[in-house]
Design an enzyme around this catalytic site. Structure first.
Site, short mmCIF file in Angstrom:
data_model
loop_
_atom_site.label_atom_id
_atom_site.label_comp_id
_atom_site.label_asym_id
_atom_site.label_seq_id
_atom_site.Cartn_x
_atom_site.Cartn_y
_atom_site.Cartn_z
N SER A 1 0.87 -1.31 -0.10
CA SER A 1 -0.11 -0.09 -0.12
C SER A 1 0.84 1.15 -0.03
O SER A 1 2.00 1.24 0.51
CB SER A 1 -0.81 -0.23 1.19
OG SER A 1 -1.47 1.06 1.35
N TYR B 1 -2.10 0.21 10.28
CA TYR B 1 -1.89 -0.20 8.84
C TYR B 1 -0.94 0.31 8.47
O TYR B 1 -0.01 -0.30 7.79
CB TYR B 1 -3.27 0.23 7.94
CG TYR B 1 -3.64 -0.28 6.94
CD1 TYR B 1 -3.96 -1.67 6.53
CD2 TYR B 1 -3.29 0.55 5.79
CE1 TYR B 1 -4.10 -2.09 5.31
CE2 TYR B 1 -3.48 -0.13 4.36
CZ TYR B 1 -3.84 -1.33 4.44
OH TYR B 1 -4.02 -1.97 2.86
#
Length: 253
Positions: A143, A156
């Site tokens: 990501s 995250y």
């Protein structure tokens, strides 16, 4: 993509989103796929759908936070389909989104168990098999959060940063053994994860219009392409699907 025909693969987090789309895409290209997820319902239905379309798929309950279950998935792929050529470390969570001082320690720990340790477990279970056969591709779903900081996403961002480091370490250790380990940074994808992000109202990603999110079949096609020899140059890096050049290489632009 003809080079993928006859290969075998495990996809974690295969019940929905990128994982499910990747399973269908790889199966369409002739790859025998093991669908791994914590619960069987959705992956059993997906395996049946793939089978009805002429592909080969097997569903297996697997909690990636438990190494023994990931090792069992690797063994299952070997016994069911005769080997393991591709591993897609896709399982991941973004819930619960919260600022650090308001975060639940147990939930934060669980995100580490799934997002980071789950990838390590996949690498640890698959690498000896791939090293013994002298070949293999591992795709870790990454990501932009791996290299950026976003409010409410400490769990995250930090786990994705760690996964990028794992990708680099695995390439350094096994790149000369016929094994390619690569990350895929897909950008924002229209999956259930975006529902949680939107509902949080925290950070600019939650404010994005849903129309900007790409469909899950785009990263699925990128995963398949990354498993081909044409993508060998990206080993040990995060390949970005957010750029025009990246999409062109995959065949999406």
């Amino acid at each position: 993509m003809q080079e993928l025909k006859g290969k075998t693969a495990i996809i974690t987090g295969a019940s929905r989103g990128i994982g499910a789309a990747a399973a269908e895409e790889l199966a369409r290209l002739g790859v025998s796929v093991v669908l791994a997820a914590r619960s069987l319902g959705e992956i059993e239905a997906l395996a049946a759908k793939i089978g009805a379309a002429g592909g080969k798929a097997s569903a297996l309950a697997c909690d990636v936070s438990r190494y023994d279950e990931v090792a069992a998935a690797v063994a299952h792929c070997q016994t069911t389909f005769g080997g393991l050529d591709i591993l897609v470390n896709n399982a991941g969570v973004i819930d619960p989104i919260a600022r650090l001082a308001e975060s639940d320690p147990a939930a934060w720990d669980l995100a580490v168990d799934i997002n980071l340790k789950g990838v390590y477990h996949g690498l640890r279970a698959a690498l000896p098999v791939m090293e013994a056969q002298g070949s293999g591709v591992i795709v870790n779903i990454s990501s932009g959060a791996a290299t950026g900081a976003l409010e409410g996403w400490s769990h995250y961002c930090s786990t994705k940063a760690a996964v990028l480091s794992l990708t680099r370490c695995a390439d350094k250790e096994y790149g000369d053994k016929g094994i390619r380990v690569v990350g895929l940074s897909p950008g924002t994808v229209a999956t259930d994860m975006q529902v949680s992000i939107k509902a949080s109202g925290i950070n600019p990603v939650s404010q994005l219009d849903p129309s900007v999110h790409i469909p899950a079949d785009w990263p699925a096609k990128a995963i398949a392409w990354l498993c081909t020899a044409e993508a060998a140059e990206f080993a040990g890096t995060d390949f970005s699907l957010k750029t025009e050049e990246g999409r062109r290489r995959v065949g999406l632009a």
